[in-house]
Design a protein around this motif. Sequence first.
Motif, PDB file in Angstrom:
ATOM      1  N   TYR A 200       0.829  -1.209   0.000  1.00 15.52           N
ATOM      2  CA  TYR A 200       0.000   0.000   0.000  1.00 15.52           C
ATOM      3  C   TYR A 200       0.860   1.254   0.000  1.00 15.52           C
ATOM      4  O   TYR A 200       0.567   2.227  -0.679  1.00 15.52           O
ATOM      5  CB  TYR A 200      -0.945   0.011   1.202  1.00 15.52           C
ATOM      6  CG  TYR A 200      -2.043  -0.999   1.092  1.00 15.52           C
ATOM      7  CD1 TYR A 200      -3.170  -0.754   0.307  1.00 15.52           C
ATOM      8  CD2 TYR A 200      -1.972  -2.203   1.764  1.00 15.52           C
ATOM      9  CE1 TYR A 200      -4.182  -1.680   0.192  1.00 15.52           C
ATOM     10  CE2 TYR A 200      -2.982  -3.139   1.658  1.00 15.52           C
ATOM     11  CZ  TYR A 200      -4.088  -2.879   0.869  1.00 15.52           C
ATOM     12  OH  TYR A 200      -5.087  -3.795   0.754  1.00 15.52           O
ATOM     13  N   ALA A 201       1.920   1.239   0.767  1.00 16.67           N
ATOM     14  CA  ALA A 201       2.805   2.405   0.827  1.00 16.67           C
ATOM     15  C   ALA A 201       3.495   2.628  -0.515  1.00 16.67           C
ATOM     16  O   ALA A 201       3.623   3.759  -0.978  1.00 16.67           O
ATOM     17  CB  ALA A 201       3.842   2.220   1.930  1.00 16.67           C
TER      18      ALA A 201
ATOM     19  N   LEU B  98      -1.850   5.317   2.417  1.00 20.89           N
ATOM     20  CA  LEU B  98      -0.780   5.358   3.413  1.00 20.89           C
ATOM     21  C   LEU B  98      -1.300   4.933   4.785  1.00 20.89           C
ATOM     22  O   LEU B  98      -0.605   4.222   5.516  1.00 20.89           O
ATOM     23  CB  LEU B  98      -0.170   6.755   3.475  1.00 20.89           C
ATOM     24  CG  LEU B  98       0.672   7.144   2.267  1.00 20.89           C
ATOM     25  CD1 LEU B  98       1.055   8.619   2.338  1.00 20.89           C
ATOM     26  CD2 LEU B  98       1.921   6.270   2.173  1.00 20.89           C
TER      27      LEU B  98
ATOM     28  N   ALA C 267      -1.626   1.269   4.739  1.00 28.49           N
ATOM     29  CA  ALA C 267      -0.286   0.692   4.888  1.00 28.49           C
ATOM     30  C   ALA C 267       0.128   0.696   6.357  1.00 28.49           C
ATOM     31  O   ALA C 267       0.645  -0.301   6.869  1.00 28.49           O
ATOM     32  CB  ALA C 267       0.722   1.485   4.062  1.00 28.49           C
ATOM     33  N   LEU C 268      -0.123   1.801   7.036  1.00 30.63           N
ATOM     34  CA  LEU C 268       0.223   1.919   8.446  1.00 30.63           C
ATOM     35  C   LEU C 268      -0.495   0.858   9.272  1.00 30.63           C
ATOM     36  O   LEU C 268       0.102   0.234  10.162  1.00 30.63           O
ATOM     37  CB  LEU C 268      -0.146   3.323   8.924  1.00 30.63           C
ATOM     38  CG  LEU C 268       0.625   3.934  10.050  1.00 30.63           C
ATOM     39  CD1 LEU C 268       2.117   3.839   9.844  1.00 30.63           C
ATOM     40  CD2 LEU C 268       0.203   5.377  10.229  1.00 30.63           C
TER      41      LEU C 268
ATOM     42  N   GLU D 207       1.257  -2.456   8.551  1.00 27.07           N
ATOM     43  CA  GLU D 207       2.623  -2.443   9.072  1.00 27.07           C
ATOM     44  C   GLU D 207       2.636  -2.582  10.592  1.00 27.07           C
ATOM     45  O   GLU D 207       3.488  -3.262  11.158  1.00 27.07           O
ATOM     46  CB  GLU D 207       3.342  -1.174   8.626  1.00 27.07           C
ATOM     47  CG  GLU D 207       3.643  -1.172   7.133  1.00 27.07           C
ATOM     48  CD  GLU D 207       3.904   0.195   6.552  1.00 27.07           C
ATOM     49  OE1 GLU D 207       3.768   1.212   7.254  1.00 27.07           O
ATOM     50  OE2 GLU D 207       4.245   0.248   5.353  1.00 27.07           O
TER      51      GLU D 207
ATOM     52  N   ASN E 107       9.508   0.175   7.973  1.00 30.98           N
ATOM     53  CA  ASN E 107       8.382   0.455   7.078  1.00 30.98           C
ATOM     54  C   ASN E 107       7.426   1.481   7.676  1.00 30.98           C
ATOM     55  O   ASN E 107       6.934   2.367   6.976  1.00 30.98           O
ATOM     56  CB  ASN E 107       7.630  -0.832   6.745  1.00 30.98           C
ATOM     57  CG  ASN E 107       8.424  -1.757   5.863  1.00 30.98           C
ATOM     58  OD1 ASN E 107       9.406  -1.355   5.248  1.00 30.98           O
ATOM     59  ND2 ASN E 107       8.024  -3.011   5.815  1.00 30.98           N
TER      60      ASN E 107
ATOM     61  N   THR F 161       6.486   5.243   6.195  1.00 28.25           N
ATOM     62  CA  THR F 161       5.101   5.673   5.973  1.00 28.25           C
ATOM     63  C   THR F 161       4.815   6.973   6.718  1.00 28.25           C
ATOM     64  O   THR F 161       4.200   7.888   6.155  1.00 28.25           O
ATOM     65  CB  THR F 161       4.109   4.566   6.387  1.00 28.25           C
ATOM     66  OG1 THR F 161       4.416   3.386   5.635  1.00 28.25           O
ATOM     67  CG2 THR F 161       2.676   4.980   6.107  1.00 28.25           C
ATOM     68  N   TYR F 162       5.277   7.083   7.962  1.00 26.92           N
ATOM     69  CA  TYR F 162       5.083   8.347   8.687  1.00 26.92           C
ATOM     70  C   TYR F 162       5.808   9.502   7.989  1.00 26.92           C
ATOM     71  O   TYR F 162       5.306  10.627   7.955  1.00 26.92           O
ATOM     72  CB  TYR F 162       5.519   8.233  10.142  1.00 26.92           C
ATOM     73  CG  TYR F 162       4.428   7.705  11.039  1.00 26.92           C
ATOM     74  CD1 TYR F 162       3.199   8.357  11.119  1.00 26.92           C
ATOM     75  CD2 TYR F 162       4.606   6.560  11.794  1.00 26.92           C
ATOM     76  CE1 TYR F 162       2.184   7.879  11.931  1.00 26.92           C
ATOM     77  CE2 TYR F 162       3.601   6.075  12.607  1.00 26.92           C
ATOM     78  CZ  TYR F 162       2.385   6.738  12.672  1.00 26.92           C
ATOM     79  OH  TYR F 162       1.379   6.257  13.474  1.00 26.92           O
TER      80      TYR F 162
ATOM     81  N   GLN G 106       6.283   9.733   4.769  1.00 32.46           N
ATOM     82  CA  GLN G 106       5.454  10.052   3.605  1.00 32.46           C
ATOM     83  C   GLN G 106       4.209  10.842   4.014  1.00 32.46           C
ATOM     84  O   GLN G 106       3.698  11.631   3.228  1.00 32.46           O
ATOM     85  CB  GLN G 106       5.041   8.772   2.875  1.00 32.46           C
ATOM     86  CG  GLN G 106       6.201   8.103   2.185  1.00 32.46           C
ATOM     87  CD  GLN G 106       5.832   6.740   1.623  1.00 32.46           C
ATOM     88  OE1 GLN G 106       4.961   6.046   2.138  1.00 32.46           O
ATOM     89  NE2 GLN G 106       6.511   6.352   0.561  1.00 32.46           N
TER      90      GLN G 106
ATOM     91  N   CYS H  69       8.297   9.424  12.479  1.00 36.35           N
ATOM     92  CA  CYS H  69       9.278   8.711  11.662  1.00 36.35           C
ATOM     93  C   CYS H  69      10.498   8.368  12.515  1.00 36.35           C
ATOM     94  O   CYS H  69      10.922   7.214  12.586  1.00 36.35           O
ATOM     95  CB  CYS H  69       9.675   9.559  10.452  1.00 36.35           C
ATOM     96  SG  CYS H  69      11.057   8.895   9.501  1.00 36.35           S
TER      97      CYS H  69
END
Length: 127
Positions: free
Chosen positions: A4-5, A15, A18-19, A22, A36, A40-41, A43, A50
């Motif tokens: 997803y990311a 995103l 994705a989180l 993850e 990962n 994502t954070y 992004q 992050c």
Amino acid sequence: GAYYADTAKGDKSKLLTALFWEKKAWRVNCEIAGQNIAVTYSQLGNRQLCHKWLQRGYKRCKWSTRLSLAKTFLCGYGVRRNVPKAEQLFRDVLRDHGSHPSHKALAKKYLRMIKRGESPDDSVVYP
């Protein structure tokens, strides 16, 4: 989560999906999940989270996050800039026999920058 990311291209809902996945992977001790989640954070524009997830990932699995964590300290990305801490982590990458050659090459590059007094911009962490 990484799928997803990778396909999100700025799509916040992808995103966040994705989180979700993850973090599920993190809860079942997936070694790379911390890295990962950090990506994502980043992004999503949240530098503090992050950095936090890189630190959590480092505590669980040093090899997967050490280089990225060093770059956050070097650039002050989500954390107060700490060149000695970055330098220590870069040297750890060089000492670790399991470090990938490309990681060692980057660590050498950043150590040379530190020695010359140069400071990269924060795009070296996660563009």
